[in-house]
Design an enzyme around this catalytic site. Sequence first.
Site, short mmCIF file in Angstrom:
data_model
loop_
_atom_site.label_atom_id
_atom_site.label_comp_id
_atom_site.label_asym_id
_atom_site.label_seq_id
_atom_site.Cartn_x
_atom_site.Cartn_y
_atom_site.Cartn_z
N CYS A 258 0.81 -1.22 0.00
CA CYS A 258 0.00 0.00 0.00
C CYS A 258 0.84 1.26 0.00
O CYS A 258 0.37 2.33 -0.42
CB CYS A 258 -0.98 0.01 1.17
SG CYS A 258 -0.20 0.10 2.81
N ASP A 280 -3.45 1.15 9.98
CA ASP A 280 -2.72 0.52 11.09
C ASP A 280 -1.84 1.52 11.83
O ASP A 280 -1.63 1.41 13.03
CB ASP A 280 -1.87 -0.61 10.51
CG ASP A 280 -1.25 -1.50 11.58
OD1 ASP A 280 -1.79 -1.53 12.69
OD2 ASP A 280 -0.24 -2.15 11.28
#
Length: 381
Positions: A258, A280
């Site tokens: 990502c 996260d």
Amino acid sequence: MRKPLTNLLIKPAGPDCNIGCRYCFYLSTSRFYPETAVHRMSDDVLAMTVRQLLAQNEDQLSFSWQGGEPTLMGLPFYERAVEHEMRYGRGQAVSNALQTNGIKLDRDWAAFLTKYHFLVGLSLDGPEHVHDQYRVNLGGNGTWQTVDDRARMLLDAGVSVNALSVVTEYSATHPQEIYAYLKATGLAYMQFIPCCDRDPNSPTGFAAHSVSPAAYGQFLCEIFDLWLADFVDGRPTTSVRFFESLLYLYANVAPNDCTLLEECGTYLVVEHTGDVYSCDFYVTPERRLGNVMENGLEQMLNGEQQKTFGLAKSNLAPACRSCRWLSYCRGGCPKDRVIDESGTGVSYFCESFKTFLSHADGTFRTLAARWENGWESPAAD
């Protein structure tokens, strides 16, 4: 354009862990959940989380179980998770990945992980002196021997295992030793994660254990050469996730890392309480999107708050906009940017990217052309 909800990163034990890694970034999130000292996901939250993801009209869906240390939930929790997946599944291909320090794994765990085809990301930084530099137990003693044993047990049981190795200022000086150790252990799928921890009390603004940009760039170059040296008949025999993600970009394919996407916000994080966050690395009150018991996951993924979060990555510094490597590094992960007075900033690892891409660009172009003509990458998803 609405983003499809295909993957959830779930923190069933929140920030709780059974070891005391000196570079852990997630432990501090416990301050956002002070109500209890122990954090565990309830069966109601588990069922709702699984149910909502499997309600999506997508052919492939995945659950990523992380922490803290997710095995603190105990094996029965994951047995119930699989039961929910079978109950709520509608013919989709459903995959599970477990990121773990390995300490609590035993043969019962191995049998379960094999039976249900869990992909295990095992935190193993390298040989003993590298791993034990920062990955210690709560008493301050090294964990390498236990984790090394668990790695071999999992591989012997037929579990698919990826090595997750954090690159620190210490480990960056041992690339050949780390690569050789992982390969000899049987861990042919490798993911190297550069350590970049902020420390406002440090003259540099970063913790002493963070790998320097120069050292990380050289580390990548040396690992890349080792990766290439192991090619057989023009194809890789080991998988290094960052290299393969870059190869996707060179071949005009969306990367599986990502940090190399143009925008953030392509997945959601579900905490032990059911609270949902943008990423996260951004489990903070201002990034809370809602809760699975009250809100729809697909709606949160496509809500204005998540869109704003995702688009913020494209707020690039002038130096990035004019850089020849922008289409490959994408400005790096926003968490690593050093923001200046203008509100923009380049990545802490900018020098690393420039060093590595200058070294590997020609080879990537050759590999991409070969891949487009029929060569298949061996990377594990």
